[in-house]
Design a protein around this motif. Structure first.
Motif, PDB file in Angstrom:
ATOM      1  N   GLU A 158       4.594  -5.562   8.707  1.00  0.00           N
ATOM      2  CA  GLU A 158       5.032  -5.659   7.316  1.00  0.00           C
ATOM      3  C   GLU A 158       5.227  -4.303   6.661  1.00  0.00           C
ATOM      4  N   LYS A 159       4.312  -3.356   6.906  1.00  0.00           N
ATOM      5  CA  LYS A 159       4.341  -2.083   6.185  1.00  0.00           C
ATOM      6  C   LYS A 159       4.299  -0.904   7.148  1.00  0.00           C
ATOM      7  N   SER A 160       4.846   0.228   6.711  1.00  0.00           N
ATOM      8  CA  SER A 160       4.850   1.429   7.548  1.00  0.00           C
ATOM      9  C   SER A 160       3.534   2.188   7.457  1.00  0.00           C
ATOM     10  N   TYR A 161       2.780   2.013   6.376  1.00  0.00           N
ATOM     11  CA  TYR A 161       1.418   2.556   6.296  1.00  0.00           C
ATOM     12  C   TYR A 161       0.500   1.449   5.804  1.00  0.00           C
ATOM     13  N   LYS A 162      -0.713   1.425   6.361  1.00  0.00           N
ATOM     14  CA  LYS A 162      -1.609   0.303   6.092  1.00  0.00           C
ATOM     15  C   LYS A 162      -3.008   0.652   6.589  1.00  0.00           C
ATOM     16  N   SER A 163      -3.951  -0.223   6.316  1.00  0.00           N
ATOM     17  CA  SER A 163      -5.301  -0.083   6.858  1.00  0.00           C
ATOM     18  C   SER A 163      -5.810  -1.462   7.265  1.00  0.00           C
ATOM     19  N   PHE A 164      -6.771  -1.473   8.172  1.00  0.00           N
ATOM     20  CA  PHE A 164      -7.367  -2.728   8.625  1.00  0.00           C
ATOM     21  C   PHE A 164      -8.729  -2.424   9.234  1.00  0.00           C
ATOM     22  N   ASP A 165      -9.578  -3.427   9.306  1.00  0.00           N
ATOM     23  CA  ASP A 165     -10.937  -3.288   9.833  1.00  0.00           C
ATOM     24  C   ASP A 165     -11.072  -4.065  11.136  1.00  0.00           C
ATOM     25  N   ARG A 166     -11.732  -3.437  12.115  1.00  0.00           N
ATOM     26  CA  ARG A 166     -12.071  -4.092  13.370  1.00  0.00           C
ATOM     27  C   ARG A 166     -13.423  -3.564  13.824  1.00  0.00           C
ATOM     28  N   GLY A 167     -14.326  -4.460  14.178  1.00  0.00           N
ATOM     29  CA  GLY A 167     -15.595  -4.057  14.760  1.00  0.00           C
ATOM     30  C   GLY A 167     -16.395  -3.084  13.920  1.00  0.00           C
ATOM     31  N   GLY A 168     -16.338  -3.212  12.609  1.00  0.00           N
ATOM     32  CA  GLY A 168     -17.083  -2.320  11.726  1.00  0.00           C
ATOM     33  C   GLY A 168     -16.431  -0.969  11.505  1.00  0.00           C
ATOM     34  N   ILE A 169     -15.193  -0.791  11.994  1.00  0.00           N
ATOM     35  CA  ILE A 169     -14.453   0.461  11.823  1.00  0.00           C
ATOM     36  C   ILE A 169     -13.259   0.207  10.921  1.00  0.00           C
ATOM     37  N   HIS A 170     -12.973   1.166  10.043  1.00  0.00           N
ATOM     38  CA  HIS A 170     -11.811   1.111   9.159  1.00  0.00           C
ATOM     39  C   HIS A 170     -10.712   1.974   9.770  1.00  0.00           C
ATOM     40  N   PHE A 171      -9.601   1.363  10.142  1.00  0.00           N
ATOM     41  CA  PHE A 171      -8.472   2.072  10.739  1.00  0.00           C
ATOM     42  C   PHE A 171      -7.376   2.259   9.696  1.00  0.00           C
ATOM     43  N   VAL A 172      -6.770   3.444   9.706  1.00  0.00           N
ATOM     44  CA  VAL A 172      -5.698   3.768   8.770  1.00  0.00           C
ATOM     45  C   VAL A 172      -4.477   4.225   9.553  1.00  0.00           C
ATOM     46  N   ILE A 173      -3.330   3.653   9.258  1.00  0.00           N
ATOM     47  CA  ILE A 173      -2.059   4.067   9.842  1.00  0.00           C
ATOM     48  C   ILE A 173      -1.236   4.741   8.753  1.00  0.00           C
ATOM     49  N   LEU A 174      -0.795   5.976   9.032  1.00  0.00           N
ATOM     50  CA  LEU A 174      -0.026   6.751   8.067  1.00  0.00           C
ATOM     51  C   LEU A 174       1.447   6.823   8.465  1.00  0.00           C
ATOM     52  N   ASP A 175       2.287   7.045   7.484  1.00  0.00           N
ATOM     53  CA  ASP A 175       3.730   7.218   7.669  1.00  0.00           C
ATOM     54  C   ASP A 175       4.134   8.541   7.033  1.00  0.00           C
ATOM     55  N   ALA A 176       4.524   9.511   7.862  1.00  0.00           N
ATOM     56  CA  ALA A 176       4.970  10.810   7.348  1.00  0.00           C
ATOM     57  C   ALA A 176       6.482  10.957   7.455  1.00  0.00           C
ATOM     58  N   CYS A 177       7.193   9.857   7.559  1.00  0.00           N
ATOM     59  CA  CYS A 177       8.653   9.892   7.667  1.00  0.00           C
ATOM     60  C   CYS A 177       9.289   9.816   6.283  1.00  0.00           C
ATOM     61  N   PHE A 178       9.008  10.841   5.485  1.00  0.00           N
ATOM     62  CA  PHE A 178       9.613  11.016   4.171  1.00  0.00           C
ATOM     63  C   PHE A 178      10.086  12.458   4.042  1.00  0.00           C
ATOM     64  N   ARG A 179      11.198  12.665   3.364  1.00  0.00           N
ATOM     65  CA  ARG A 179      11.666  14.013   3.060  1.00  0.00           C
ATOM     66  C   ARG A 179      10.808  14.608   1.940  1.00  0.00           C
ATOM     67  N   SER A 180      10.958  15.903   1.727  1.00  0.00           N
ATOM     68  CA  SER A 180      10.190  16.579   0.676  1.00  0.00           C
ATOM     69  C   SER A 180      10.466  15.999  -0.701  1.00  0.00           C
ATOM     70  N   ASP A 181      11.663  15.452  -0.896  1.00  0.00           N
ATOM     71  CA  ASP A 181      11.994  14.866  -2.200  1.00  0.00           C
ATOM     72  C   ASP A 181      11.542  13.417  -2.324  1.00  0.00           C
ATOM     73  N   GLY A 182      10.831  12.900  -1.315  1.00  0.00           N
ATOM     74  CA  GLY A 182      10.295  11.552  -1.360  1.00  0.00           C
ATOM     75  C   GLY A 182      11.201  10.488  -0.766  1.00  0.00           C
TER      76      GLY A 182
END
Length: 312
Positions: A158-182
């Motif tokens: 659904e999303k290019s950046y998100k977070s989710f929990d598994r086994g007591g760990i918080h996972f974060v997925i980042l998206d750096a595919c943006f230009r400097s102007d956003g």
């Protein structure tokens, strides 16, 4: 009232660490370990029991497959990633991984949208067969020909950046595919050296980590630990947010195609080797990340991927 466990969970990592090399495996051990994992403090020298390993969370990791139905260019053998991924899938199944994460550049650029979607369908058919619990990090090549929505819709994320929990760990997925102007990357509207995390995503990341009390592992494509052409241009802003949370143990990333490891202010930045580089099974590269309940992180690398091991 804040409990002792919550206080310990939010405490910053100690920054003084020592590195040793044993049997070709780089081990990073905390000189003084203050664990954010809400568990008893431990030493990297302690043996991990069989029962401990049985409770570990296992994550299959791959990056920079660059699949395309085209002839090799330089050291990149695009068609061979199908066979390399098949080998990785068999190893992940033997290891009984709990989830898999692909760290970007799943596909290489095509001359048309139709061809690109065909490349994506082919490689994702194999990747999606590994596990139902699978995740995608956007790489610059993923959105060279496609838009972000086209890629995400095709893989069912659904999303290019998100977070989710598994086994007591918080996972974060980042998206750096943006230009400097956003502006989001898409259809060759960008220079690959102009990689950024958008202001909106930075605000989301800060709020997400502030609301979290679990240990955190971050996944990215472009690198958050270097200032060269492979680095996210505003990665200092990203690192400030990660460091201020107090719970981030490690960042796993790709993009530069080579093994690397840096520690910045108590957070380990582990760059994984690309699957596309080199011909033949001997030039494959993939790994299994094992997160032990005591706070030990062990990356078992296969083929060209280096083993890593440290205590969070």
């Amino acid at each position: 009232m804040t409990t002792e466990r919550e206080t310990q969970s939010n405490r910053r990592f100690q920054l003084t660490r020592r590195a040793t090399l044993s049997g070709g495996v780089l081990t990073l051990a905390a000189a003084q370990l203050s664990s954010p994992w809400g568990l008893p403090e431990t030493s990297a020298a302690e043996d991990i029991t069989t029962d401990d390993r049985a409770r570990s969370l296992k994550v299959g990791l791959i990056t920079d497959l660059h699949y395309a139905d085209k002839a090799p260019v330089g050291s990149r053998h695009y068609r061979e990633t199908l066979g390399k991924l098949d080998e990785a899938a068999k190893q992940f199944n033997q290891q009984n991984v709990d989830l898999v994460v692909e760290l970007g550049d799943l596909i290489d650029a095509a001359s048309s949208v139709d061809d690109e979607l065909r490349y994506l369908e082919t490689i994702n058919r194999q990747y999606s067969a590994i596990a139902d619990d699978r995740h995608y990090v956007l790489g610059n090549h993923c959105v060279d020909t496609l838009t972000k929505d086209e890629f995400l819709n095709a893989v069912g994320q659904e999303k290019s950046y998100k977070s989710f929990d598994r086994g007591g760990i918080h996972f974060v997925i980042l998206d750096a595919c943006f230009r400097s102007d956003g502006t989001p990357y898409g259809r060759r509207n960008f220079k690959w050296t102009d990689a950024n995390v958008s202001d909106e995503e930075l605000q989301w990341l800060q709020a997400d980590l502030k609301a979290n009390t679990k240990p955190v592992i971050v996944f990215a494509h472009q690198r958050l630990d270097v200032s060269n052409s492979h680095g996210v241009k505003n990665n200092a802003d990203v690192r400030t947010i990660l460091e201020s949370s107090g719970n981030v143990a490690a960042v796993f990333q790709g993009h530069s195609h080579a093994n690397d490891l840096n520690e910045i202010n108590g957070i380990h930045y582990c760059t994984l080797v690309a699957m596309v580089e080199g011909s033949g099974e001997q030039n494959n590269g993939y790994s299994v990340l094992e997160v032990d309940p005591k706070g030990e992180l062990r990356l078992s690398g296969f083929r060209k991927q280096t083993d890593r091991h440290w205590n969070a």
